[in-house]
Design a protein around this motif. Sequence first.
Motif, short mmCIF file in Angstrom:
data_model
loop_
_atom_site.label_atom_id
_atom_site.label_comp_id
_atom_site.label_asym_id
_atom_site.label_seq_id
_atom_site.Cartn_x
_atom_site.Cartn_y
_atom_site.Cartn_z
N HIS A 177 0.84 -1.29 -0.08
CA HIS A 177 0.03 0.19 -0.01
C HIS A 177 0.91 1.37 -0.10
O HIS A 177 0.15 2.36 -0.24
CB HIS A 177 -1.01 -0.01 1.23
N GLN A 178 2.01 1.25 0.44
CA GLN A 178 3.08 2.24 0.52
C GLN A 178 4.02 2.45 -0.62
O GLN A 178 3.87 3.30 -1.54
CB GLN A 178 3.34 2.68 1.77
N PHE A 179 4.79 1.28 -0.79
CA PHE A 179 5.79 1.28 -1.75
C PHE A 179 5.34 0.92 -3.13
O PHE A 179 5.82 1.42 -4.15
CB PHE A 179 6.63 0.09 -1.10
N LYS A 215 3.97 3.92 -10.29
CA LYS A 215 4.02 5.04 -11.04
C LYS A 215 5.16 5.65 -11.68
O LYS A 215 5.12 5.83 -12.69
CB LYS A 215 3.15 6.21 -9.84
N LEU A 216 6.13 5.45 -10.79
CA LEU A 216 7.54 5.96 -11.29
C LEU A 216 7.97 5.14 -12.27
O LEU A 216 8.67 5.39 -13.39
CB LEU A 216 8.32 5.95 -10.08
N GLY A 217 7.79 3.79 -12.16
CA GLY A 217 8.27 2.97 -13.32
C GLY A 217 7.38 3.32 -14.64
O GLY A 217 8.06 3.30 -15.73
N PRO A 244 11.41 -7.14 -7.53
CA PRO A 244 11.18 -6.57 -9.12
C PRO A 244 11.26 -5.17 -9.06
O PRO A 244 11.93 -4.54 -9.79
CB PRO A 244 10.11 -7.30 -9.41
N SER A 245 10.51 -4.60 -8.33
CA SER A 245 10.17 -2.99 -8.23
C SER A 245 11.66 -2.34 -7.75
O SER A 245 12.27 -1.11 -8.46
CB SER A 245 9.33 -2.46 -7.17
#
Length: 181
Positions: free
Chosen positions: A74-76, A82-84, A140-141
Amino acid sequence: MSPLNLTSSSSLSKPQPFGQVPALEDGDLLLFESRAITRYIAEEYAEKGTQLVPPDFMKKNKAIASVWMEVEAHQFSPVTSKLGWEIIFKPMFGMTTDRAVVEENEAKLGKVLDVYENRLSESKYLGGDCFGLVDLHHIPSVQYMLETSLRKLFESRPHVNAWVADIIARPAWAKVLAMKG
Protein backbone atom coordinates in the motif's frame (compact mmCIF):
# COMPACT_ATOMS: atom_id res chain seq x y z
CA MET A 1 0.71 -27.70 -8.91
CA SER A 2 -0.22 -27.90 -12.53
CA PRO A 3 -0.06 -25.26 -15.24
CA LEU A 4 -3.27 -23.48 -16.15
CA ASN A 5 -4.58 -23.67 -19.68
CA LEU A 6 -4.43 -19.98 -20.53
CA THR A 7 -5.75 -20.56 -24.03
CA SER A 8 -9.11 -21.67 -22.68
CA SER A 9 -11.25 -18.79 -21.48
CA SER A 10 -13.23 -21.13 -19.23
CA SER A 11 -10.02 -22.35 -17.56
CA LEU A 12 -8.79 -18.82 -16.93
CA SER A 13 -12.06 -17.29 -15.79
CA LYS A 14 -12.60 -19.99 -13.20
CA PRO A 15 -9.50 -19.26 -11.06
CA GLN A 16 -9.10 -15.65 -12.15
CA PRO A 17 -12.42 -13.82 -12.34
CA PHE A 18 -10.71 -10.82 -13.96
CA GLY A 19 -9.31 -13.04 -16.74
CA GLN A 20 -5.72 -12.05 -15.99
CA VAL A 21 -2.54 -13.67 -14.78
CA PRO A 22 -1.28 -14.59 -12.30
CA ALA A 23 -3.45 -17.49 -11.34
CA LEU A 24 -2.51 -20.73 -9.59
CA GLU A 25 -4.18 -24.10 -9.55
CA ASP A 26 -2.89 -26.53 -6.91
CA GLY A 27 -5.10 -29.60 -6.80
CA ASP A 28 -8.61 -28.33 -6.12
CA LEU A 29 -7.35 -24.96 -4.89
CA LEU A 30 -7.64 -22.05 -7.30
CA LEU A 31 -5.94 -18.78 -6.40
CA PHE A 32 -5.36 -15.45 -8.08
CA GLU A 33 -3.45 -12.28 -7.14
CA SER A 34 0.31 -12.55 -6.79
CA ARG A 35 0.64 -11.80 -3.08
CA ALA A 36 -1.95 -14.44 -2.17
CA ILE A 37 -0.20 -16.94 -4.43
CA THR A 38 3.26 -16.28 -3.01
CA ARG A 39 1.98 -16.49 0.56
CA TYR A 40 0.27 -19.82 -0.15
CA ILE A 41 3.37 -21.27 -1.83
CA ALA A 42 5.61 -20.01 0.99
CA GLU A 43 3.43 -21.65 3.65
CA GLU A 44 2.38 -24.81 1.82
CA TYR A 45 5.84 -25.67 0.53
CA ALA A 46 7.95 -24.19 3.34
CA GLU A 47 9.97 -27.37 3.80
CA LYS A 48 11.09 -27.33 0.16
CA GLY A 49 13.02 -24.08 0.18
CA THR A 50 13.78 -20.88 2.00
CA GLN A 51 11.49 -20.20 4.96
CA LEU A 52 9.70 -17.03 3.80
CA VAL A 53 6.99 -16.78 6.47
CA PRO A 54 7.64 -17.15 10.20
CA PRO A 55 6.13 -20.40 11.51
CA ASP A 56 2.83 -20.29 13.45
CA PHE A 57 4.58 -20.70 16.79
CA MET A 58 6.18 -17.29 16.21
CA LYS A 59 2.94 -15.31 16.05
CA LYS A 60 4.52 -11.96 16.94
CA ASN A 61 7.10 -12.35 14.17
CA LYS A 62 4.38 -13.38 11.75
CA ALA A 63 2.35 -10.28 12.69
CA ILE A 64 5.38 -8.01 12.19
CA ALA A 65 6.08 -9.57 8.79
CA SER A 66 2.41 -9.07 7.87
CA VAL A 67 2.60 -5.36 8.73
CA TRP A 68 5.56 -4.89 6.40
CA MET A 69 3.83 -6.86 3.63
CA GLU A 70 0.96 -4.39 3.91
CA VAL A 71 3.41 -1.48 3.80
CA GLU A 72 4.91 -2.90 0.60
CA ALA A 73 1.48 -3.37 -0.97
CA HIS A 74 0.00 0.00 0.00
CA GLN A 75 2.94 2.41 0.37
CA PHE A 76 5.88 1.17 -1.71
CA SER A 77 4.34 -0.63 -4.67
CA PRO A 78 1.85 2.06 -5.76
CA VAL A 79 4.60 4.70 -5.79
CA THR A 80 7.17 2.56 -7.62
CA SER A 81 4.50 1.47 -10.11
CA LYS A 82 3.76 5.11 -10.99
CA LEU A 83 7.46 5.92 -11.20
CA GLY A 84 8.17 2.87 -13.34
CA TRP A 85 5.38 3.83 -15.72
CA GLU A 86 6.61 7.40 -16.07
CA ILE A 87 10.37 6.82 -16.18
CA ILE A 88 10.74 3.39 -17.80
CA PHE A 89 7.65 2.36 -19.71
CA LYS A 90 6.37 5.62 -21.19
CA PRO A 91 9.69 6.27 -22.96
CA MET A 92 9.67 2.67 -24.25
CA PHE A 93 6.32 3.39 -25.91
CA GLY A 94 7.40 6.77 -27.27
CA MET A 95 5.30 8.64 -24.73
CA THR A 96 6.37 11.71 -22.79
CA THR A 97 7.26 11.39 -19.12
CA ASP A 98 5.15 13.61 -16.85
CA ARG A 99 7.82 15.32 -14.72
CA ALA A 100 5.23 16.53 -12.18
CA VAL A 101 4.10 12.94 -11.53
CA VAL A 102 7.74 11.85 -11.20
CA GLU A 103 8.57 14.62 -8.74
CA GLU A 104 5.47 13.95 -6.63
CA ASN A 105 6.13 10.21 -6.45
CA GLU A 106 9.88 10.59 -5.97
CA ALA A 107 9.07 12.58 -2.81
CA LYS A 108 6.63 9.88 -1.70
CA LEU A 109 9.22 7.16 -2.34
CA GLY A 110 11.75 9.13 -0.31
CA LYS A 111 9.35 9.21 2.64
CA VAL A 112 8.73 5.45 2.37
CA LEU A 113 12.47 4.81 2.21
CA ASP A 114 12.97 7.00 5.29
CA VAL A 115 10.59 4.69 7.16
CA TYR A 116 12.47 1.68 5.74
CA GLU A 117 15.81 3.18 6.83
CA ASN A 118 14.51 3.42 10.39
CA ARG A 119 13.12 -0.12 10.33
CA LEU A 120 16.28 -1.55 8.79
CA SER A 121 18.38 0.07 11.52
CA GLU A 122 16.60 -2.37 13.87
CA SER A 123 16.53 -5.54 11.77
CA LYS A 124 18.36 -6.97 8.77
CA TYR A 125 15.18 -7.38 6.71
CA LEU A 126 11.88 -5.53 6.76
CA GLY A 127 9.95 -8.43 8.26
CA GLY A 128 12.62 -9.35 10.80
CA ASP A 129 16.05 -10.93 10.93
CA CYS A 130 15.39 -13.44 8.13
CA PHE A 131 14.68 -12.88 4.45
CA GLY A 132 10.95 -13.28 3.86
CA LEU A 133 8.04 -12.65 1.53
CA VAL A 134 8.04 -8.92 2.21
CA ASP A 135 11.60 -8.69 0.92
CA LEU A 136 10.82 -10.97 -2.01
CA HIS A 137 7.87 -8.79 -3.03
CA HIS A 138 10.15 -5.74 -3.20
CA ILE A 139 12.78 -7.21 -5.50
CA PRO A 140 11.24 -6.57 -8.95
CA SER A 141 10.33 -2.95 -8.21
CA VAL A 142 13.65 -2.28 -6.52
CA GLN A 143 15.48 -3.70 -9.55
CA TYR A 144 13.57 -1.38 -11.89
CA MET A 145 14.18 1.64 -9.68
CA LEU A 146 17.92 0.89 -9.51
CA GLU A 147 18.05 1.12 -13.29
CA THR A 148 16.90 4.76 -13.14
CA SER A 149 18.08 8.04 -11.67
CA LEU A 150 16.10 7.07 -8.55
CA ARG A 151 18.92 4.72 -7.57
CA LYS A 152 20.26 7.63 -5.48
CA LEU A 153 17.24 7.40 -3.16
CA PHE A 154 18.22 3.86 -2.19
CA GLU A 155 21.98 4.43 -2.08
CA SER A 156 21.73 7.54 0.11
CA ARG A 157 20.25 5.52 2.97
CA PRO A 158 22.90 3.15 4.37
CA HIS A 159 20.56 0.54 5.86
CA VAL A 160 18.28 0.57 2.81
CA ASN A 161 21.34 0.33 0.55
CA ALA A 162 22.66 -2.71 2.46
CA TRP A 163 19.23 -4.36 2.41
CA VAL A 164 18.87 -3.75 -1.33
CA ALA A 165 22.34 -5.15 -2.02
CA ASP A 166 21.42 -8.25 -0.02
CA ILE A 167 18.03 -8.96 -1.57
CA ILE A 168 19.04 -8.40 -5.19
CA ALA A 169 22.16 -10.57 -4.74
CA ARG A 170 20.07 -13.66 -4.00
CA PRO A 171 20.90 -16.59 -6.31
CA ALA A 172 17.25 -17.11 -7.24
CA TRP A 173 16.99 -13.48 -8.42
CA ALA A 174 20.16 -13.91 -10.48
CA LYS A 175 18.42 -16.81 -12.25
CA VAL A 176 15.38 -14.61 -12.96
CA LEU A 177 17.60 -11.88 -14.40
CA ALA A 178 19.47 -14.46 -16.53
CA MET A 179 16.14 -15.58 -18.05
CA LYS A 180 15.18 -11.94 -18.73
CA GLY A 181 18.20 -10.97 -20.67
